[in-house]
Design a protein around this motif. Sequence first.
Motif, PDB file in Angstrom:
ATOM      1  N   TYR A 208       0.820  -1.215   0.000  1.00 12.73           N
ATOM      2  CA  TYR A 208       0.000   0.000   0.000  1.00 12.73           C
ATOM      3  C   TYR A 208       0.849   1.258   0.000  1.00 12.73           C
ATOM      4  CZ  TYR A 208      -3.588   3.259   1.617  1.00 12.73           C
ATOM      5  OH  TYR A 208      -4.459   4.297   1.741  1.00 12.73           O
TER       6      TYR A 208
ATOM      7  N   PHE B 124       8.861   7.836   1.898  1.00 16.38           N
ATOM      8  CA  PHE B 124       8.178   7.668   3.188  1.00 16.38           C
ATOM      9  C   PHE B 124       9.069   6.991   4.222  1.00 16.38           C
ATOM     10  CE2 PHE B 124       3.614   8.793   2.866  1.00 16.38           C
ATOM     11  CZ  PHE B 124       3.651   9.316   1.585  1.00 16.38           C
ATOM     12  N   LYS B 125      10.076   6.269   3.741  1.00 11.82           N
ATOM     13  CA  LYS B 125      10.967   5.541   4.663  1.00 11.82           C
ATOM     14  C   LYS B 125      12.150   6.409   5.101  1.00 11.82           C
ATOM     15  CE  LYS B 125      12.230   1.611   6.634  1.00 11.82           C
ATOM     16  NZ  LYS B 125      11.432   0.949   7.651  1.00 11.82           N
TER      17      LYS B 125
ATOM     18  N   ASN C 220      10.477   8.397  10.708  1.00 14.63           N
ATOM     19  CA  ASN C 220      10.780   8.625   9.299  1.00 14.63           C
ATOM     20  C   ASN C 220       9.707   9.518   8.671  1.00 14.63           C
ATOM     21  OD1 ASN C 220       8.643   6.835   8.760  1.00 14.63           O
ATOM     22  ND2 ASN C 220      10.041   5.093   8.901  1.00 14.63           N
TER      23      ASN C 220
ATOM     24  N   TYR D  81       1.850  10.863   8.470  1.00 17.73           N
ATOM     25  CA  TYR D  81       0.828  10.283   9.344  1.00 17.73           C
ATOM     26  C   TYR D  81       0.416  11.292  10.409  1.00 17.73           C
ATOM     27  CZ  TYR D  81      -1.391   5.805  10.296  1.00 17.73           C
ATOM     28  OH  TYR D  81      -2.295   4.776  10.370  1.00 17.73           O
TER      29      TYR D  81
ATOM     30  N   MET E 199      -3.315  12.793  10.998  1.00 11.88           N
ATOM     31  CA  MET E 199      -4.049  12.401  12.214  1.00 11.88           C
ATOM     32  C   MET E 199      -4.209  13.574  13.182  1.00 11.88           C
ATOM     33  SD  MET E 199      -4.943   9.564  11.381  1.00 11.88           S
ATOM     34  CE  MET E 199      -4.497   8.387  10.101  1.00 11.88           C
TER      35      MET E 199
ATOM     36  N   HIS F  51      -7.107  15.546  11.924  1.00  7.85           N
ATOM     37  CA  HIS F  51      -8.383  14.889  12.227  1.00  7.85           C
ATOM     38  C   HIS F  51      -8.771  15.124  13.692  1.00  7.85           C
ATOM     39  CE1 HIS F  51      -9.910  12.604   8.831  1.00  7.85           C
ATOM     40  NE2 HIS F  51      -8.662  12.351   8.467  1.00  7.85           N
TER      41      HIS F  51
ATOM     42  N   TYR G 173       7.535   1.961   3.792  1.00  5.01           N
ATOM     43  CA  TYR G 173       7.122   2.515   5.071  1.00  5.01           C
ATOM     44  C   TYR G 173       6.301   1.468   5.826  1.00  5.01           C
ATOM     45  CZ  TYR G 173       4.651   5.471   8.365  1.00  5.01           C
ATOM     46  OH  TYR G 173       4.124   6.006   9.514  1.00  5.01           O
ATOM     47  N   ALA G 174       6.600   1.320   7.113  1.00 10.56           N
ATOM     48  CA  ALA G 174       5.920   0.307   7.920  1.00 10.56           C
ATOM     49  C   ALA G 174       4.514   0.805   8.269  1.00 10.56           C
ATOM     50  CB  ALA G 174       6.730   0.003   9.172  1.00 10.56           C
ATOM     51  N   PHE G 175       3.628   0.706   7.310  1.00  9.75           N
ATOM     52  CA  PHE G 175       2.300   1.310   7.419  1.00  9.75           C
ATOM     53  C   PHE G 175       1.439   0.637   8.494  1.00  9.75           C
ATOM     54  CE2 PHE G 175      -2.166   1.184   5.953  1.00  9.75           C
ATOM     55  CZ  PHE G 175      -2.457   2.526   5.995  1.00  9.75           C
TER      56      PHE G 175
ATOM     57  N   ARG H 101       2.583   1.221  12.144  1.00  9.35           N
ATOM     58  CA  ARG H 101       2.281   2.600  12.559  1.00  9.35           C
ATOM     59  C   ARG H 101       0.800   2.724  12.933  1.00  9.35           C
ATOM     60  NH1 ARG H 101       3.342   6.548  15.341  1.00  9.35           N
ATOM     61  NH2 ARG H 101       5.469   6.213  14.671  1.00  9.35           N
ATOM     62  N   ALA H 102      -0.076   2.098  12.112  1.00 10.53           N
ATOM     63  CA  ALA H 102      -1.521   2.156  12.388  1.00 10.53           C
ATOM     64  C   ALA H 102      -1.817   1.516  13.748  1.00 10.53           C
ATOM     65  CB  ALA H 102      -2.288   1.457  11.270  1.00 10.53           C
TER      66      ALA H 102
ATOM     67  N   GLU I 290      -0.582   3.755  16.597  1.00 13.71           N
ATOM     68  CA  GLU I 290      -1.474   4.912  16.768  1.00 13.71           C
ATOM     69  C   GLU I 290      -2.747   4.501  17.500  1.00 13.71           C
ATOM     70  OE1 GLU I 290      -1.577   8.268  15.472  1.00 13.71           O
ATOM     71  OE2 GLU I 290       0.562   8.141  15.067  1.00 13.71           O
TER      72      GLU I 290
ATOM     73  N   GLY J  40      -6.091  -0.765   2.405  1.00 15.53           N
ATOM     74  CA  GLY J  40      -5.168   0.208   3.008  1.00 15.53           C
ATOM     75  C   GLY J  40      -5.866   1.524   3.332  1.00 15.53           C
TER      76      GLY J  40
ATOM     77  N   VAL K  75      -7.810   1.057   6.472  1.00 15.33           N
ATOM     78  CA  VAL K  75      -6.949   1.042   7.671  1.00 15.33           C
ATOM     79  C   VAL K  75      -6.590   2.478   8.067  1.00 15.33           C
ATOM     80  CG1 VAL K  75      -4.670   0.365   8.550  1.00 15.33           C
ATOM     81  CG2 VAL K  75      -6.047  -1.273   7.248  1.00 15.33           C
ATOM     82  N   LEU K  76      -6.248   3.288   7.070  1.00 12.65           N
ATOM     83  CA  LEU K  76      -5.926   4.695   7.363  1.00 12.65           C
ATOM     84  C   LEU K  76      -7.150   5.386   7.975  1.00 12.65           C
ATOM     85  CD1 LEU K  76      -3.417   6.542   6.937  1.00 12.65           C
ATOM     86  CD2 LEU K  76      -4.535   7.413   4.890  1.00 12.65           C
TER      87      LEU K  76
ATOM     88  N   VAL L 198      -7.887   4.690  11.759  1.00 11.68           N
ATOM     89  CA  VAL L 198      -7.063   5.512  12.669  1.00 11.68           C
ATOM     90  C   VAL L 198      -7.564   6.963  12.667  1.00 11.68           C
ATOM     91  CG1 VAL L 198      -4.724   6.218  13.264  1.00 11.68           C
ATOM     92  CG2 VAL L 198      -5.104   3.996  12.207  1.00 11.68           C
ATOM     93  N   ALA L 199      -7.872   7.494  11.479  1.00 10.54           N
ATOM     94  CA  ALA L 199      -8.343   8.877  11.379  1.00 10.54           C
ATOM     95  C   ALA L 199      -9.665   9.052  12.131  1.00 10.54           C
ATOM     96  CB  ALA L 199      -8.517   9.257   9.908  1.00 10.54           C
TER      97      ALA L 199
END
Lengths: 201, 217
Positions: free
Chosen positions: A39, A143-144, A155, A161, A165, A168, B50-52, B55-56, B59, B167, B170-171, B174-175
């Motif tokens: 993703y 992003f990394k 990162n 993110y 967030m 929001h 990115y470790a998506f 992170r989710a 959070e 994905g 999932v975002l 969190v939002a």
Amino acid sequence: MRKLSIPFLALGLIAAASAARHADAQAAQKLVDRTPPSYDMKPQSLLDLEDLQKKFTSLAEAIPADQYTWRPAPDVRSIAEIFLHVAGTNLQYASALATLPAPSPLPKGYEQSTTEKAKIVAQLNQSFDFAHAAIEQMTNIDFKKPMTQFGPDANAGDIVYLIVMHTHEHLGQAIAYARIKGVVPPWTAAAQLPQQKTSQN
Amino acid sequence: MRRVYACEGGVPWGGRFMNRSHVLVFLLTLALSGGAFAQAPPSADKTTYYAFRPRAVTELKEVQQEIVSLAEAMPAEKYTWRPAEGVRSVSEVYLHMAAGNFGLTAIAGAPPSPGFKFQGYEKSTTDKAQIIDQLKKSFEYAENGIANLSDADLLKPVKFQQFTSVGDIVLHIVAHAHEHLGQSIAYARMNGVVPPWTAAQQQRRGQPSPSPRPPQD
């Protein structure tokens, strides 16, 4: 010897060209991502920010100017301070991504710098536009990128993110402030036009 | 990286992040790498570095901790308070958050949570203990559900509102949680309740309000 030298030279050139191509190919291989496809959160982050900008600015427009200094309790941000806090955070963190030249650093006391509605709406718009443009510049690979000034494992993806967030969270807060002052969020008011609904936000 | 960095007011700013040498290095990097990235196959841009998902999950755990402590700090008799007619009450906001966790995580592909029914859920109870229990269960369900997805799962198509992939959902989980946490913090403040983490900070600093520090929420 002279007869041999031309073919050798030609072979040498071919070999050199081949080696160069091989080196190029190896360099290109290094740039090709071999991890399983997954993703890319950039498009949805940008869509989210566009929606948040519309909601924040329309809410800021809908709240009467004389309510901008209202706060629910001492030591808690006022309406104006929430909007400027969001704008300031967008500008700070999007600048930290370093994908675009940063705007001027925020002045000290930025959140308390004005309570004027038109200026605050303009600041909100400017901050969202900048954050959007800064993230737009990123590839998924970016992003990394480590951003250790925010923490040993932080990162650039974390910063994106955070921008989304954080916005929001303060939108939810701002909506509650609007509601207690009798202001219906414009998008809810628009949705209620055809038929009355209950329990929005 | 702790989520509350943004609201602590202590983040260094200005030249440290974007001084001239950073700009120069950035431009040089861009100049040297731009062509190569342009030649990369389209699939490269689809790849996550990115470790998506972690992170989710992180959070959500942080939001869980804050909303549960806030729900505990809110007096039970305030659970039916609402800022205006036609707006969710305190209990309805908490149950709406829980419903978001249960419902959206199932849409993302997790096995549905037994016992959760969306219809009427937000108004199903105003009992403080039951609501806190539902909040905890819903966050744990969402955290486990996301942790158990694979990276490939995130690309699966979904049709829900404006979202088109797992994905995206999932975002949004969190939002959604963050947005209603912000709303709940405002509700708490309107009822004279200081968020427990802010109260703890003030206590550590020996700093009862009003304080010279900037407002914290």
